[in-house]
Scaffold this motif. Structure first.
Motif, mmCIF file in Angstrom:
data_model
loop_
_atom_site.group_PDB
_atom_site.id
_atom_site.type_symbol
_atom_site.label_atom_id
_atom_site.label_comp_id
_atom_site.label_asym_id
_atom_site.label_seq_id
_atom_site.Cartn_x
_atom_site.Cartn_y
_atom_site.Cartn_z
ATOM 1 N N TYR A 1 11.002 -14.786 -5.421
ATOM 2 C CA TYR A 1 9.562 -14.799 -5.144
ATOM 3 C C TYR A 1 8.850 -14.606 -6.464
ATOM 4 O O TYR A 1 9.225 -13.723 -7.254
ATOM 5 C CB TYR A 1 9.249 -13.659 -4.176
ATOM 6 N N LEU B 1 4.974 -14.564 -8.607
ATOM 7 C CA LEU B 1 3.553 -14.295 -8.428
ATOM 8 C C LEU B 1 2.824 -14.489 -9.754
ATOM 9 O O LEU B 1 3.402 -14.330 -10.833
ATOM 10 C CB LEU B 1 3.322 -12.839 -7.986
ATOM 11 N N TYR C 1 -0.750 -13.004 -11.579
ATOM 12 C CA TYR C 1 -1.834 -12.039 -11.549
ATOM 13 C C TYR C 1 -2.799 -12.361 -12.685
ATOM 14 O O TYR C 1 -2.414 -12.853 -13.747
ATOM 15 C CB TYR C 1 -1.317 -10.611 -11.752
ATOM 16 N N PRO D 1 -4.798 -5.520 -12.634
ATOM 17 C CA PRO D 1 -4.487 -6.916 -12.302
ATOM 18 C C PRO D 1 -4.848 -7.214 -10.852
ATOM 19 O O PRO D 1 -4.709 -6.360 -9.972
ATOM 20 C CB PRO D 1 -2.969 -6.999 -12.498
ATOM 21 N N PHE E 1 -4.119 -10.037 -7.754
ATOM 22 C CA PHE E 1 -3.201 -11.085 -7.309
ATOM 23 C C PHE E 1 -3.927 -12.413 -7.207
ATOM 24 O O PHE E 1 -5.046 -12.498 -6.705
ATOM 25 C CB PHE E 1 -2.608 -10.686 -5.959
ATOM 26 N N ARG F 1 10.310 -11.319 -8.334
ATOM 27 C CA ARG F 1 10.999 -10.325 -7.514
ATOM 28 C C ARG F 1 12.433 -10.810 -7.276
ATOM 29 O O ARG F 1 12.649 -11.979 -6.960
ATOM 30 C CB ARG F 1 10.289 -10.164 -6.181
ATOM 31 N N ASP G 1 12.073 -4.173 -4.059
ATOM 32 C CA ASP G 1 10.735 -4.734 -4.237
ATOM 33 C C ASP G 1 10.134 -4.502 -5.616
ATOM 34 O O ASP G 1 8.923 -4.507 -5.779
ATOM 35 C CB ASP G 1 9.783 -4.209 -3.159
ATOM 36 N N LEU H 1 8.931 -5.634 -9.172
ATOM 37 C CA LEU H 1 8.489 -6.864 -9.812
ATOM 38 C C LEU H 1 8.768 -6.762 -11.305
ATOM 39 O O LEU H 1 8.541 -5.712 -11.911
ATOM 40 C CB LEU H 1 6.989 -7.096 -9.591
ATOM 41 N N ASN I 1 5.695 1.358 -0.384
ATOM 42 C CA ASN I 1 6.084 1.364 -1.791
ATOM 43 C C ASN I 1 4.899 1.645 -2.703
ATOM 44 O O ASN I 1 3.809 1.112 -2.510
ATOM 45 C CB ASN I 1 6.669 0.001 -2.182
ATOM 46 N N PHE J 1 4.050 2.294 -7.139
ATOM 47 C CA PHE J 1 4.608 2.014 -8.453
ATOM 48 C C PHE J 1 3.679 2.546 -9.543
ATOM 49 O O PHE J 1 2.463 2.541 -9.387
ATOM 50 C CB PHE J 1 4.745 0.498 -8.660
ATOM 51 N N TYR K 1 3.069 1.690 -13.650
ATOM 52 C CA TYR K 1 3.340 0.843 -14.801
ATOM 53 C C TYR K 1 2.512 1.343 -15.981
ATOM 54 O O TYR K 1 1.491 1.990 -15.820
ATOM 55 C CB TYR K 1 2.890 -0.598 -14.537
ATOM 56 N N LEU L 1 7.563 -1.116 -15.848
ATOM 57 C CA LEU L 1 7.667 -0.190 -14.730
ATOM 58 C C LEU L 1 8.207 1.151 -15.193
ATOM 59 O O LEU L 1 9.279 1.226 -15.804
ATOM 60 C CB LEU L 1 8.577 -0.794 -13.656
ATOM 61 N N PHE M 1 9.017 4.171 -9.486
ATOM 62 C CA PHE M 1 8.491 3.719 -8.210
ATOM 63 C C PHE M 1 9.048 4.576 -7.078
ATOM 64 O O PHE M 1 9.999 5.342 -7.267
ATOM 65 C CB PHE M 1 8.744 2.226 -7.994
ATOM 66 N N TYR N 1 9.745 4.380 -2.706
ATOM 67 C CA TYR N 1 9.739 3.554 -1.508
ATOM 68 C C TYR N 1 9.615 4.385 -0.234
ATOM 69 O O TYR N 1 9.719 3.874 0.876
ATOM 70 C CB TYR N 1 10.990 2.658 -1.446
ATOM 71 N N GLY O 1 6.197 -4.066 0.776
ATOM 72 C CA GLY O 1 7.615 -4.377 0.737
ATOM 73 C C GLY O 1 7.876 -5.810 1.124
ATOM 74 O O GLY O 1 7.017 -6.472 1.699
ATOM 75 N N GLY O 2 9.072 -6.299 0.783
ATOM 76 C CA GLY O 2 9.387 -7.687 1.045
ATOM 77 C C GLY O 2 8.723 -8.594 0.034
ATOM 78 O O GLY O 2 8.107 -8.138 -0.927
ATOM 79 N N PRO O 3 8.832 -9.901 0.250
ATOM 80 C CA PRO O 3 8.245 -10.854 -0.704
ATOM 81 C C PRO O 3 6.736 -10.961 -0.527
ATOM 82 O O PRO O 3 6.205 -11.942 -0.025
ATOM 83 C CB PRO O 3 8.949 -12.161 -0.356
ATOM 84 N N ARG O 4 6.050 -9.955 -0.953
ATOM 85 C CA ARG O 4 4.596 -9.905 -0.883
ATOM 86 C C ARG O 4 4.054 -9.278 -2.149
ATOM 87 O O ARG O 4 4.777 -8.654 -2.907
ATOM 88 C CB ARG O 4 4.143 -9.087 0.332
ATOM 89 N N GLU O 5 2.733 -9.439 -2.339
ATOM 90 C CA GLU O 5 2.138 -8.955 -3.568
ATOM 91 C C GLU O 5 2.011 -7.442 -3.586
ATOM 92 O O GLU O 5 2.023 -6.786 -2.550
ATOM 93 C CB GLU O 5 0.757 -9.587 -3.780
ATOM 94 N N GLN O 6 1.883 -6.919 -4.798
ATOM 95 C CA GLN O 6 1.504 -5.533 -4.981
ATOM 96 C C GLN O 6 0.005 -5.511 -5.303
ATOM 97 O O GLN O 6 -0.529 -6.437 -5.900
ATOM 98 C CB GLN O 6 2.287 -4.907 -6.145
ATOM 99 N N PHE O 7 -0.624 -4.413 -4.907
ATOM 100 C CA PHE O 7 -2.052 -4.243 -5.142
ATOM 101 C C PHE O 7 -2.237 -3.152 -6.173
ATOM 102 O O PHE O 7 -1.678 -2.060 -6.033
ATOM 103 C CB PHE O 7 -2.765 -3.877 -3.835
ATOM 104 N N PHE O 8 -3.055 -3.454 -7.179
ATOM 105 C CA PHE O 8 -3.208 -2.545 -8.299
ATOM 106 C C PHE O 8 -4.511 -1.750 -8.243
ATOM 107 O O PHE O 8 -5.533 -2.238 -7.752
ATOM 108 C CB PHE O 8 -3.181 -3.320 -9.622
ATOM 109 N N GLY O 9 -4.454 -0.548 -8.790
ATOM 110 C CA GLY O 9 -5.657 0.227 -9.021
ATOM 111 C C GLY O 9 -6.345 -0.234 -10.297
ATOM 112 O O GLY O 9 -5.852 -1.133 -10.991
#
Lengths: 113, 112
Positions: free
Chosen positions: A32, A34, A36, A44, A46, A93, A99, A101, B31, B33, B35, B45, B48, B50, B96-104
């Motif tokens: 996978y 991505l 950003y 960042p 997405f 990923r 999970d 990245l 999850n 993280f 960075y 990284l 992290f 989970y 989790g899984g094949p999805r995006e992470q969201f950042f602060g």
């Protein structure tokens, strides 16, 4: 060992033209990918992603292409706008991981009028 | 809208100080993280997590520790700050899984 590489630290494109940002990877377990976008002093955000079972994904002005045999992906922005000026990171990923990245080093895109 | 917040946007500390960076997410993500971003090095990284009370080292954990006592909160601790820890620190969360992470929004930490 850099598993995700963005070999162009910067790119300058005229407004209205196509921007092409490139990313290479070495790990065949990546499933996978991505992209950003990051503005200075912000986190960042997405942009777009693609699964390894596809070779193209499109969202408005943004298209990501994946070439698995070459271990290469690219982000196309058409048409480029001044607001697209930012740093772009590709990330990957790995299958069967927790999970995590792996990020590239980023490409700074400047779109000029 | 997913929201990840970080306790400070800018922080200045002295060498040897203990530093706490807090991160909170409101999407019930499993999850989380931490960075750091440095010019020419991308996002690296640090640690992290989970699950609550679970943590794993990332690529550059030396000099850092973390705490996750509640699902929504993930803290990064610099036990004794050093000048080479001057950086932009970014927290992220993901389902989790094949999805995006969201950042602060990030914390720009300067250690003098």
């Amino acid at each position: 060992d850099q598993q995700v590489k963005q070999n162009s630290p910067s790119l300058s494109v005229q407004e209205g033209r196509i921007s092409i940002l490139n990313c290479d990877y070495t790990n065949s377990m990546f499933d996978y990918f991505l992209w950003y976008k990051k503005y200075p002093a912000e986190g960042p955000t997405f942009l777009i992603s693609i699964s390894s079972i596809k070779d193209k994904n499109e969202d408005g002005r943004f298209t990501v292409f994946l070439n698995k045999s070459a271990k290469h992906l690219s982000l196309h922005i058409v048409p480029s706008q001044p607001g697209d000026s930012a740093v772009y990171f590709c990330a990957a990923r790995a299958r069967m991981t927790t999970d995590k990245l792996i990020f590239g080093t980023g490409t700074r895109l400047q779109v000029f009028p | 809208d997913v929201k990840v917040t970080q306790s400070s946007r800018y922080l200045v500390k002295r060498t040897g100080e203990k530093v706490f960076l807090e991160c909170v997410q409101d999407m019930d993500h499993e999850n989380m993280f931490w960075y750091r971003q440095d010019p020419g090095l991308g996002l690296r990284l640090i640690y992290f997590s989970y699950d609550v009370k679970m943590k794993e080292k990332g690529d550059i954990p030396e000099g850092y520790s973390v705490s996750r006592e509640k699902k929504e909160r993930f803290s990064l601790i610099l036990e004794s700050a050093s000048t080479n820890q001057t950086s932009m620190y970014l927290c992220a969360s993901g389902a989790g899984g094949p999805r995006e992470q969201f950042f602060g929004p990030g914390t720009r930490l300067t250690v003098l």
